[in-house]
Design a protein around this motif. Structure first.
Motif, PDB file in Angstrom:
ATOM      1  N   LEU A  23       0.832  -1.203   0.000  1.00 26.29           N
ATOM      2  CA  LEU A  23       0.000   0.000   0.000  1.00 26.29           C
ATOM      3  C   LEU A  23       0.867   1.253   0.000  1.00 26.29           C
ATOM      4  CD1 LEU A  23      -2.739  -1.136   2.538  1.00 26.29           C
ATOM      5  CD2 LEU A  23      -3.059  -0.715   0.088  1.00 26.29           C
ATOM      6  N   ARG A  24       1.962   1.229   0.759  1.00 30.65           N
ATOM      7  CA  ARG A  24       2.878   2.370   0.797  1.00 30.65           C
ATOM      8  C   ARG A  24       3.532   2.561  -0.569  1.00 30.65           C
ATOM      9  NH1 ARG A  24       4.066   7.258   3.028  1.00 30.65           N
ATOM     10  NH2 ARG A  24       6.315   7.554   3.131  1.00 30.65           N
ATOM     11  N   ARG A  26       2.326   1.789  -3.517  1.00 31.68           N
ATOM     12  CA  ARG A  26       1.316   2.379  -4.407  1.00 31.68           C
ATOM     13  C   ARG A  26       1.157   3.871  -4.120  1.00 31.68           C
ATOM     14  NH1 ARG A  26      -2.762   0.652  -7.563  1.00 31.68           N
ATOM     15  NH2 ARG A  26      -2.352  -1.491  -6.977  1.00 31.68           N
ATOM     16  N   TYR A  27       1.094   4.211  -2.828  1.00 35.03           N
ATOM     17  CA  TYR A  27       0.937   5.621  -2.446  1.00 35.03           C
ATOM     18  C   TYR A  27       2.127   6.451  -2.932  1.00 35.03           C
ATOM     19  CZ  TYR A  27       0.700   9.838   0.341  1.00 35.03           C
ATOM     20  OH  TYR A  27       0.683  11.161   0.728  1.00 35.03           O
ATOM     21  N   GLU A  30       2.056   6.898  -6.768  1.00 33.51           N
ATOM     22  CA  GLU A  30       0.960   7.718  -7.280  1.00 33.51           C
ATOM     23  C   GLU A  30       0.957   9.139  -6.728  1.00 33.51           C
ATOM     24  OE1 GLU A  30      -2.602   5.497  -6.444  1.00 33.51           O
ATOM     25  OE2 GLU A  30      -2.142   3.973  -7.956  1.00 33.51           O
ATOM     26  N   ASN A  31       1.464   9.346  -5.514  1.00 31.31           N
ATOM     27  CA  ASN A  31       1.315  10.635  -4.865  1.00 31.31           C
ATOM     28  C   ASN A  31       2.618  11.331  -4.489  1.00 31.31           C
ATOM     29  OD1 ASN A  31      -1.732  10.705  -4.461  1.00 31.31           O
ATOM     30  ND2 ASN A  31      -1.165   8.708  -3.636  1.00 31.31           N
ATOM     31  N   LYS A  32       3.695  10.588  -4.391  1.00 29.33           N
ATOM     32  CA  LYS A  32       4.987  11.155  -3.999  1.00 29.33           C
ATOM     33  C   LYS A  32       6.072  10.649  -4.947  1.00 29.33           C
ATOM     34  CE  LYS A  32       3.566  12.736   0.137  1.00 29.33           C
ATOM     35  NZ  LYS A  32       3.796  13.986   0.753  1.00 29.33           N
ATOM     36  N   TYR A  36       9.561   8.645  -4.121  1.00 28.32           N
ATOM     37  CA  TYR A  36       9.684   7.290  -4.674  1.00 28.32           C
ATOM     38  C   TYR A  36      10.973   7.153  -5.474  1.00 28.32           C
ATOM     39  CZ  TYR A  36       9.008   3.430  -7.920  1.00 28.32           C
ATOM     40  OH  TYR A  36       9.188   2.304  -8.670  1.00 28.32           O
ATOM     41  N   MET A 101      -3.339   3.481   8.345  1.00 29.17           N
ATOM     42  CA  MET A 101      -3.402   4.061   7.004  1.00 29.17           C
ATOM     43  C   MET A 101      -3.208   5.583   7.064  1.00 29.17           C
ATOM     44  SD  MET A 101      -3.691   1.392   5.288  1.00 29.17           S
ATOM     45  CE  MET A 101      -4.298   1.557   3.654  1.00 29.17           C
ATOM     46  N   ILE A 105       0.857   5.008   6.415  1.00 27.69           N
ATOM     47  CA  ILE A 105       0.905   4.688   4.985  1.00 27.69           C
ATOM     48  C   ILE A 105       0.737   5.931   4.113  1.00 27.69           C
ATOM     49  CG2 ILE A 105      -0.105   3.309   3.124  1.00 27.69           C
ATOM     50  CD1 ILE A 105       1.211   1.640   5.372  1.00 27.69           C
ATOM     51  N   TYR A 106      -0.274   6.725   4.409  1.00 25.73           N
ATOM     52  CA  TYR A 106      -0.601   7.879   3.558  1.00 25.73           C
ATOM     53  C   TYR A 106      -0.080   9.183   4.158  1.00 25.73           C
ATOM     54  CZ  TYR A 106      -3.797   4.480   1.479  1.00 25.73           C
ATOM     55  OH  TYR A 106      -4.340   3.366   0.896  1.00 25.73           O
ATOM     56  N   CYS A 107       1.171   9.216   4.470  1.00 19.49           N
ATOM     57  CA  CYS A 107       1.743  10.465   4.983  1.00 19.49           C
ATOM     58  C   CYS A 107       3.035  10.782   4.267  1.00 19.49           C
ATOM     59  CB  CYS A 107       1.989  10.354   6.478  1.00 19.49           C
ATOM     60  SG  CYS A 107       3.185   9.097   6.926  1.00 19.49           S
TER      61      CYS A 107
END
Length: 107
Positions: A23-24, A26-27, A30-32, A36, A101, A105-107
């Motif tokens: 999940l991390r 993917r995040y 897609e977002n960072k 990445y 999450m 995960i989403y930070c």
């Protein structure tokens, strides 16, 4: 649903992370994308994902245990009303995973 090529994580080091690491990943993709790419180029991505996965599992377990203590929930309910016990345990795990999450995960 997009699938990611996990073979590019780090050369010679197999990806071993689980649900939360995935999940991390993917995040991040897609977002960072800058973070990445930095982790990928520094050969730190796999270690980062493994660490996040481990921390997330520990956080879920600790949060569930805290919820059990806060509700004074004990194993006697498992014998007297197993359906309610399962319902409460599922609820505790869902709450814990939502926290993970949001905070990890989403930070």
């Amino acid at each position: 649903m997009n699938e990611f090529d996990l073979s590019v994580l780090t050369a010679g080091e197999p990806a071993q992370f689980g649900k939360y690491g995935s999940l991390r990943l993917r995040y991040l993709k897609e977002n960072k994308p800058t973070l990445y790419q930095a982790l990928l180029q520094g050969h730190l991505l796999n270690a980062h994902l493994n660490e996040i996965d481990q921390q997330a599992h520990e956080m879920v377990e600790q949060t569930v245990q805290q919820l059990i203590r806060n509700e004074r929930f004990d194993e006697s309910l498992k014998l007297s009303n197993p359906f309610l016990w399962v319902q409460k345990m599922n609820s505790f795990k869902n709450i814990a995973e939502e926290t993970v999450m949001r905070d990890l995960i989403y930070c």
